[in-house]
Write a protein that holds these residues in place. Structure first.
Motif, PDB file in Angstrom:
ATOM      1  N   SER A 299      -4.807   1.812   2.167  1.00  0.00           N
ATOM      2  CA  SER A 299      -4.500   2.404   1.037  1.00  0.00           C
ATOM      3  C   SER A 299      -5.639   3.434   0.465  1.00  0.00           C
ATOM      4  O   SER A 299      -6.779   2.882   0.574  1.00  0.00           O
ATOM      5  CB  SER A 299      -4.192   1.423  -0.072  1.00  0.00           C
ATOM      6  OG  SER A 299      -3.832   1.937  -1.461  1.00  0.00           O
TER       7      SER A 299
ATOM      8  N   ALA B 121       0.997  -1.188   0.007  1.00  0.00           N
ATOM      9  CA  ALA B 121       0.033  -0.129  -0.131  1.00  0.00           C
ATOM     10  C   ALA B 121       0.759   1.224  -0.098  1.00  0.00           C
ATOM     11  O   ALA B 121       0.407   2.288  -0.609  1.00  0.00           O
ATOM     12  CB  ALA B 121      -0.890  -0.051   1.421  1.00  0.00           C
TER      13      ALA B 121
ATOM     14  N   SER C 218      -2.296  -4.161  -3.138  1.00  0.00           N
ATOM     15  CA  SER C 218      -3.006  -3.109  -2.581  1.00  0.00           C
ATOM     16  C   SER C 218      -3.966  -2.413  -3.610  1.00  0.00           C
ATOM     17  O   SER C 218      -3.475  -2.505  -5.126  1.00  0.00           O
ATOM     18  CB  SER C 218      -2.229  -2.089  -1.987  1.00  0.00           C
ATOM     19  OG  SER C 218      -0.879  -1.833  -2.802  1.00  0.00           O
TER      20      SER C 218
ATOM     21  N   GLU D  55      -8.703   0.743   0.656  1.00  0.00           N
ATOM     22  CA  GLU D  55      -8.484  -0.395   1.072  1.00  0.00           C
ATOM     23  C   GLU D  55      -8.683  -0.633   2.655  1.00  0.00           C
ATOM     24  O   GLU D  55      -7.740   0.108   3.005  1.00  0.00           O
ATOM     25  CB  GLU D  55      -7.549  -1.130   0.340  1.00  0.00           C
ATOM     26  CG  GLU D  55      -7.250  -2.403   0.658  1.00  0.00           C
ATOM     27  CD  GLU D  55      -6.033  -3.160   0.088  1.00  0.00           C
ATOM     28  OE1 GLU D  55      -5.861  -4.421   0.092  1.00  0.00           O
ATOM     29  OE2 GLU D  55      -5.124  -2.417  -0.582  1.00  0.00           O
TER      30      GLU D  55
END
Length: 289
Positions: A288, A57, A145, A276
């Motif tokens: 993320s 990420a 990610s 995320e």
């Protein structure tokens, strides 16, 4: 699969099952016996998984930050793709989009009435007044990610600005409703209701997804769901919150020529933000954005 209470836990922590995930599994089982959809162990992330996803990420966020600094009118969407490719590889990652089910580029760039999966091209030039979603996904050491941001190019109309803002609010509502041991349908309903309250619609056919050990994992995350439905959210789950909010109808169609790009049926603008998240003991952590 049952595990002896004194055997090592399935999560790889090295602890005995009774001191690690036994109570967790028993709680999930109670929800399952009550008739709810519950997550399999394979989508519950271990500490090692979470560390790997977070490292991935870092690259994903850095790429979107760089795009935010450079995006402007007159830039081609291929230039955005070049930034994604070069920055991701420079930081040791791999663009997850590239080659995924045949997708030809490293990132999705979706402009105005394009809902998602827009394909970058040197022939597509960003113009003053455009809104564009840049959807970036990264692989690092096998961990994934995924997040996206909206960018407003130059002098954007008040109507488009409001759509972009309300869509971001929808994501924020979704994040606030990620509460462990509650159902995804409650979260999705809250997202949908915020869009409806502001006069917009939400795409039904495409939603969020589990992510981390693979690009797209279970569960499918709907943003037009009903309260009391969908999968139970438990600590260790990682998934995306990414409603696609349309100014007009929620109906969409796919570009027959390229087989990827999704458009609004009425060609009114669409917007999407994606984060995320990791479900925690108290809520969620955004990994993320």
């Amino acid at each position: 699969m049952k595990i002896g209470r004194n055997l090592p836990c399935w999560c790889g922590s090295g602890k005995k099952y009774k001191a690690c995930h036994m109570a967790f599994d028993e709680k999930i089982a109670r929800f399952q016996h009550a008739g709810h959809i519950v997550p399999d162990r394979k989508i519950i992330k271990t500490e090692k998984d979470i560390e790997g996803i977070k490292r991935s990420a870092v690259i994903n966020v850095a790429v979107l930050d760089e795009i935010g600094e450079k995006i402007k009118a007159g830039m081609s969407t291929q230039e955005i793709d070049d930034i994604v490719t070069n920055t991701t590889r420079k930081m040791g990652g791999i663009p997850a989009d590239l080659g995924y089910e045949g997708f030809p580029k490293s990132v999705c760039t979706s402009i105005n009435d394009e809902v998602c999966h827009g394909i970058p091209s040197s022939d597509i030039i960003l113009k003053d007044g455009d809104i564009v979603n840049v959807d970036c996904s990264t692989i690092l050491d096998g961990y994934f990610s995924d997040s996206s941001r909206m960018f407003m190019i130059g002098d954007v109309s008040p109507e488009k600005k409001r759509l972009v803002q309300v869509t971001k609010e929808c994501v924020e509502v979704g994040v606030s409703k990620v509460i462990p041991w509650t159902l995804m349908g409650d979260m999705g309903h809250a997202v949908h209701q915020h869009a409806l309250d502001n006069g917009y619609s939400v795409v039904r056919e495409i939603g969020g997804h589990g992510c981390g050990n693979a690009f797209h994992e279970d569960p499918f995350v709907s943003y037009v769901s009903k309260p009391g439905t969908e999968m139970l959210m438990v600590p260790g789950m990682v998934f995306t919150i990414e409603p696609m909010v349309n100014m007009g109808t929620d109906r969409i169609y796919c570009d027959e020529e390229n087989g990827w790009t999704i458009y609004t049926a009425d060609h009114l603008p669409s917007a999407q933000w994606e984060v995320e998240v990791l479900v925690t003991e108290t809520g969620c952590e955004i990994l993320s954005w």
